[in-house]
Design a protein around this motif. Structure first.
Motif, PDB file in Angstrom:
ATOM      1  N   GLU A  12       0.806  -1.109   0.017  1.00 21.39           N
ATOM      2  CA  GLU A  12      -0.012   0.232  -0.132  1.00 21.39           C
ATOM      3  C   GLU A  12       0.723   1.359   0.066  1.00 21.39           C
ATOM      4  O   GLU A  12       0.476   2.275  -0.609  1.00 21.39           O
ATOM      5  CB  GLU A  12      -0.759   0.208   0.984  1.00 21.39           C
ATOM      6  CG  GLU A  12      -1.970  -1.215   1.240  1.00 21.39           C
ATOM      7  CD  GLU A  12      -2.745  -1.124   2.410  1.00 21.39           C
ATOM      8  OE1 GLU A  12      -4.021  -1.244   2.389  1.00 21.39           O
ATOM      9  OE2 GLU A  12      -2.567  -0.515   3.516  1.00 21.39           O
ATOM     10  N   GLN A  39      -6.839  -0.972   2.992  1.00 21.84           N
ATOM     11  CA  GLN A  39      -7.853  -1.618   2.159  1.00 21.84           C
ATOM     12  C   GLN A  39      -7.781  -3.065   2.674  1.00 21.84           C
ATOM     13  O   GLN A  39      -6.812  -3.758   2.933  1.00 21.84           O
ATOM     14  CB  GLN A  39      -7.441  -1.667   0.576  1.00 21.84           C
ATOM     15  CG  GLN A  39      -7.066  -0.425   0.164  1.00 21.84           C
ATOM     16  CD  GLN A  39      -6.597  -0.143  -1.198  1.00 21.84           C
ATOM     17  OE1 GLN A  39      -6.469  -1.538  -1.847  1.00 21.84           O
ATOM     18  NE2 GLN A  39      -6.221   0.678  -1.622  1.00 21.84           N
ATOM     19  N   SER A  42      -5.799  -5.672   0.812  1.00 18.89           N
ATOM     20  CA  SER A  42      -4.186  -5.542   0.777  1.00 18.89           C
ATOM     21  C   SER A  42      -3.739  -6.895   1.458  1.00 18.89           C
ATOM     22  O   SER A  42      -4.462  -7.535   2.387  1.00 18.89           O
ATOM     23  CB  SER A  42      -3.892  -4.340   1.624  1.00 18.89           C
ATOM     24  OG  SER A  42      -4.232  -3.081   0.508  1.00 18.89           O
TER      25      SER A  42
END
Length: 127
Positions: A12, A39, A42
């Motif tokens: 990320e 997220q 991820s």
């Protein structure tokens, strides 16, 4: 131990990682590492400390829950007189460790010899 390199996996964001951190830099990086994903899709983030020698050791730290870490540690030592392909591996998992316990393991990784750290891993496996 000497010659410890640091790396991480985080899909990320970029995190400012020192390539060969001192013990103080490693502890500071651990404390300020961004463990939580932004997220849900991820991958899990991993912080890695490694000694890339013929006798090597590594420490992989990840966090699945806030305030708890899972650490996998490995020492691979060449057996005397048998060449580079015959190594004795010692591996251990440290599960659900808090920040103090995780920092203590990082300190052991930096301050112990390979033999001492290998014994620490063996003693954890016997629990």
């Amino acid at each position: 131990m000497e010659g410890i390199f640091c790396g991480y996996y985080d899909q990320e964001m970029e995190q400012d990682v020192p390539l060969q951190p001192t013990l103080d830099e490693a502890l500071t990086f651990f404390r300020h590492f961004h463990w939580q994903n932004q997220q849900q899709t991820s991958s899990m983030k991993i912080l890695i400390f490694q000694i890339p020698e013929s006798d090597e050791a590594s420490l992989h730290i990840s966090s699945l829950e806030t305030g708890k870490w899972m650490i996998s540690a490995k020492v691979s030592q060449r057996r005397r007189f048998l060449g580079p392909f015959f190594k004795r591996d010692t591996f251990s998992l440290f599960d659900d460790k808090n920040a103090i316990e995780t920092e203590a393991l990082i300190k052991d990784f930096y301050q112990c010899s390979l033999n001492e750290f290998s014994q620490r891993l063996k003693s954890n496996n016997q629990l």
